[in-house]
Design a protein around this motif. Sequence first.
Motif, PDB file in Angstrom:
ATOM      1  N   MET A   1       0.841  -1.195   0.000  1.00 18.79           N
ATOM      2  CA  MET A   1       0.000   0.000   0.000  1.00 18.79           C
ATOM      3  C   MET A   1       0.880   1.250   0.000  1.00 18.79           C
ATOM      4  N   PRO A   2       0.612   2.192  -0.926  1.00 22.49           N
ATOM      5  CA  PRO A   2       1.440   3.413  -0.983  1.00 22.49           C
ATOM      6  C   PRO A   2       1.255   4.267   0.262  1.00 22.49           C
ATOM      7  N   ASP A   3       2.362   4.600   0.917  1.00 19.74           N
ATOM      8  CA  ASP A   3       2.306   5.333   2.186  1.00 19.74           C
ATOM      9  C   ASP A   3       1.584   6.666   2.052  1.00 19.74           C
ATOM     10  N   GLU A   4       1.886   7.410   0.975  1.00 17.73           N
ATOM     11  CA  GLU A   4       1.280   8.732   0.825  1.00 17.73           C
ATOM     12  C   GLU A   4      -0.234   8.634   0.644  1.00 17.73           C
ATOM     13  N   LYS A   5      -0.704   7.560   0.001  1.00 12.68           N
ATOM     14  CA  LYS A   5      -2.153   7.376  -0.179  1.00 12.68           C
ATOM     15  C   LYS A   5      -2.814   7.019   1.143  1.00 12.68           C
ATOM     16  N   MET A   6      -2.166   6.179   1.924  1.00 18.00           N
ATOM     17  CA  MET A   6      -2.730   5.799   3.213  1.00 18.00           C
ATOM     18  C   MET A   6      -2.763   6.986   4.176  1.00 18.00           C
ATOM     19  N   ASP A   7      -1.785   7.881   4.056  1.00 18.22           N
ATOM     20  CA  ASP A   7      -1.816   9.101   4.872  1.00 18.22           C
ATOM     21  C   ASP A   7      -2.975   9.997   4.445  1.00 18.22           C
ATOM     22  N   LEU A   8      -3.210  10.082   3.128  1.00 13.86           N
ATOM     23  CA  LEU A   8      -4.266  10.957   2.613  1.00 13.86           C
ATOM     24  C   LEU A   8      -5.663  10.448   2.939  1.00 13.86           C
ATOM     25  N   VAL A   9      -5.828   9.120   3.014  1.00 18.83           N
ATOM     26  CA  VAL A   9      -7.156   8.561   3.271  1.00 18.83           C
ATOM     27  C   VAL A   9      -7.582   8.764   4.728  1.00 18.83           C
ATOM     28  N   GLU A  10      -6.635   9.113   5.598  1.00 15.90           N
ATOM     29  CA  GLU A  10      -6.977   9.464   6.982  1.00 15.90           C
ATOM     30  C   GLU A  10      -7.699  10.819   6.999  1.00 15.90           C
ATOM     31  N   PRO A  11      -8.348  11.171   8.115  1.00 19.42           N
ATOM     32  CA  PRO A  11      -8.398  10.441   9.386  1.00 19.42           C
ATOM     33  C   PRO A  11      -9.591   9.496   9.460  1.00 19.42           C
ATOM     34  N   TYR A  12      -9.538   8.600  10.418  1.00 27.07           N
ATOM     35  CA  TYR A  12     -10.662   7.744  10.781  1.00 27.07           C
ATOM     36  C   TYR A  12     -11.263   8.277  12.088  1.00 27.07           C
ATOM     37  N   LYS A  13     -12.432   7.779  12.411  1.00 27.71           N
ATOM     38  CA  LYS A  13     -13.029   8.089  13.715  1.00 27.71           C
ATOM     39  C   LYS A  13     -12.597   6.973  14.659  1.00 27.71           C
ATOM     40  N   TYR A  14     -11.523   7.240  15.384  1.00 23.15           N
ATOM     41  CA  TYR A  14     -10.858   6.180  16.117  1.00 23.15           C
ATOM     42  C   TYR A  14     -11.605   5.728  17.368  1.00 23.15           C
ATOM     43  N   THR A  15     -12.664   6.433  17.732  1.00 20.72           N
ATOM     44  CA  THR A  15     -13.474   5.982  18.866  1.00 20.72           C
ATOM     45  C   THR A  15     -14.167   4.656  18.556  1.00 20.72           C
ATOM     46  N   ALA A  16     -14.264   4.308  17.254  1.00 18.12           N
ATOM     47  CA  ALA A  16     -14.910   3.047  16.862  1.00 18.12           C
ATOM     48  C   ALA A  16     -13.960   1.859  16.925  1.00 18.12           C
ATOM     49  N   LEU A  17     -12.687   2.097  17.257  1.00 21.44           N
ATOM     50  CA  LEU A  17     -11.737   0.993  17.384  1.00 21.44           C
ATOM     51  C   LEU A  17     -12.178   0.038  18.481  1.00 21.44           C
ATOM     52  N   GLY A  18     -12.033  -1.246  18.203  1.00 25.35           N
ATOM     53  CA  GLY A  18     -12.386  -2.238  19.209  1.00 25.35           C
ATOM     54  C   GLY A  18     -11.456  -3.427  19.159  1.00 25.35           C
TER      55      GLY A  18
END
Length: 327
Positions: free
Chosen positions: A182-199
Amino acid sequence: MFYRCKSCGGNVIYDPKKKAMVCESCGNGGEPDLISQEKKHVCNNCGAEIEADKIDLSLKCPYCGTYVIFEDRMENEYEPNLVLPFALDKHKALDLLKEKFAKQMFLPGNFCAASTIESMQGLYVPFWMYDMETHVHFEGEGRKIRTWTEGDYDCTETSIYRLVRDFNVNYDKIPVDASKNMPDEKMDLVEPYKYTALGKFRSKYLSGFQAEIYDENKEELLPRAQKKAKKYTEGYLDEYNNSYSSVKTAIKKVDSKEMNSYYTFLPVWRYVYRYQGTNYEFFVNGQTGKAIGTPPTSKARMFSWFAAVTFSLFFLAEMILYFLEVA
């Protein structure tokens, strides 16, 4: 292993819309049977041997379509700590991609067409997430300049201040993708996530999607997390100093250290559009719907547009000449 429907024997996958396990065949939403792995990398549903890269964790059997999870690749250090489940299904992700680029001129006509939806893949991308503590020490000189007019004179007052900033910033779960595919720059751009949903990680979330184990360890990716922390921290420092007309730096030290790390799966939809022999890759955040990518330009549409504009201008010029001659 894979998840089998108790009603019809079909493959049960995780449905992002319903946030539950659902049978692909009959739609049953009951608790499925978990069929454990009997032989390594053999589909327990149809018995076919599955060719897989050494980092593949979950994929679709090419023979029967069952989503198979390789249990032996979730052991010891490869057992994930956290997961953020998909919130968007394939159709919603494709709609968001269309919406993102719909207004772009000269977009090829079959971009995101229904016939290409199979190239949209749901991926759980491995990430390392870091809790960081960052210490900042800054010394410098700040200037505030005030100007005014007195009679025939323009007046300027310059006030000089000694600046000292010393503070700590704590960050929770700074994400860094851990897949070389996975291209690092693309993964940085697709952020952010709503990390409160992490489980806590559950293997059921993988059913219906592809996943890879990490192939970059947390030690080698730590500098990327520190770089992110430094960028965020320097933003805070700039906010502290933005009341001055200018700031001259004498000393600036930003040091970050890792407090905790978490092996985590985050959801991404990947769409590969092939146009005139070239693959164009697009990514959609599987939770928020943020879409990124650069679509191609249809030369045929571009030439048609220019031809139409040229013809319109030529026709308009001819009409103007006609009326001038008549007058």
